[in-house]
Design an enzyme around this catalytic site. Sequence first.
Site, PDB file in Angstrom:
ATOM      1  N   GLY A  46      -0.605 -11.502  -2.710  1.00 26.36           N
ATOM      2  CA  GLY A  46      -0.505 -11.884  -4.115  1.00 26.36           C
ATOM      3  C   GLY A  46       0.208 -10.840  -4.950  1.00 26.36           C
ATOM      4  O   GLY A  46       1.039 -11.162  -5.800  1.00 26.36           O
ATOM      5  N   CYS A  47      -0.097  -9.589  -4.708  1.00 25.64           N
ATOM      6  CA  CYS A  47       0.515  -8.511  -5.484  1.00 25.64           C
ATOM      7  C   CYS A  47       1.999  -8.380  -5.172  1.00 25.64           C
ATOM      8  O   CYS A  47       2.797  -8.064  -6.050  1.00 25.64           O
ATOM      9  CB  CYS A  47      -0.217  -7.197  -5.235  1.00 25.64           C
ATOM     10  N   THR A  48       2.367  -8.649  -3.935  1.00 24.39           N
ATOM     11  CA  THR A  48       3.784  -8.633  -3.567  1.00 24.39           C
ATOM     12  C   THR A  48       4.520  -9.779  -4.256  1.00 24.39           C
ATOM     13  O   THR A  48       5.611  -9.584  -4.817  1.00 24.39           O
ATOM     14  CB  THR A  48       3.947  -8.702  -2.032  1.00 24.39           C
ATOM     15  N   ALA A  51       4.878  -8.779  -7.957  1.00 27.39           N
ATOM     16  CA  ALA A  51       5.847  -7.693  -8.122  1.00 27.39           C
ATOM     17  C   ALA A  51       7.274  -8.199  -7.931  1.00 27.39           C
ATOM     18  O   ALA A  51       8.182  -7.840  -8.698  1.00 27.39           O
ATOM     19  CB  ALA A  51       5.545  -6.567  -7.135  1.00 27.39           C
TER      20      ALA A  51
END
Length: 157
Positions: A46-48, A51
Amino acid sequence: MSDNRLTAGDTAPEFTATTDQGTFSLADQRGKHVILYFYPAAMTPGCTTEACDFRDSLDALQAKGYEVVGISKDTPEKLAEFRESEGLTFTLVSDGDKAIQEAYGAWGEKLNYGKTVVGSIRSTVVVDPEGKVELALYNVKATGHVARVRRELGVDA
């Protein structure tokens, strides 16, 4: 949930912190719009996604005067690895002691797969050129979040 949540018009808490490339100070950003986005952990799915969405929207955001800063509890070394692996071109702040996340209401109880846990709350706070909160979004989803921020700020796709 965190009781430090900010709303539009609040004064954004000042901070200076280590990045993977030096230091970042919010006070040095006066006169600019700054998008502070808080995420749980570098190099997770999710963070990738989030970002990379910010990376891919950076030109459009910067054209409208917005700088993007990602903030997580990751070490500067992990942030450097994240930057390298995903080609990230914006500032990544290390908040190892979680003081920035706590000040911005982005650390606290949250639901994770139906269980209440304490951790990073995926959030975005936009700070205006005078250091006031322009927009504050909490408990956001990674997918589609950047498109929502762009809509809210009037930055065309």
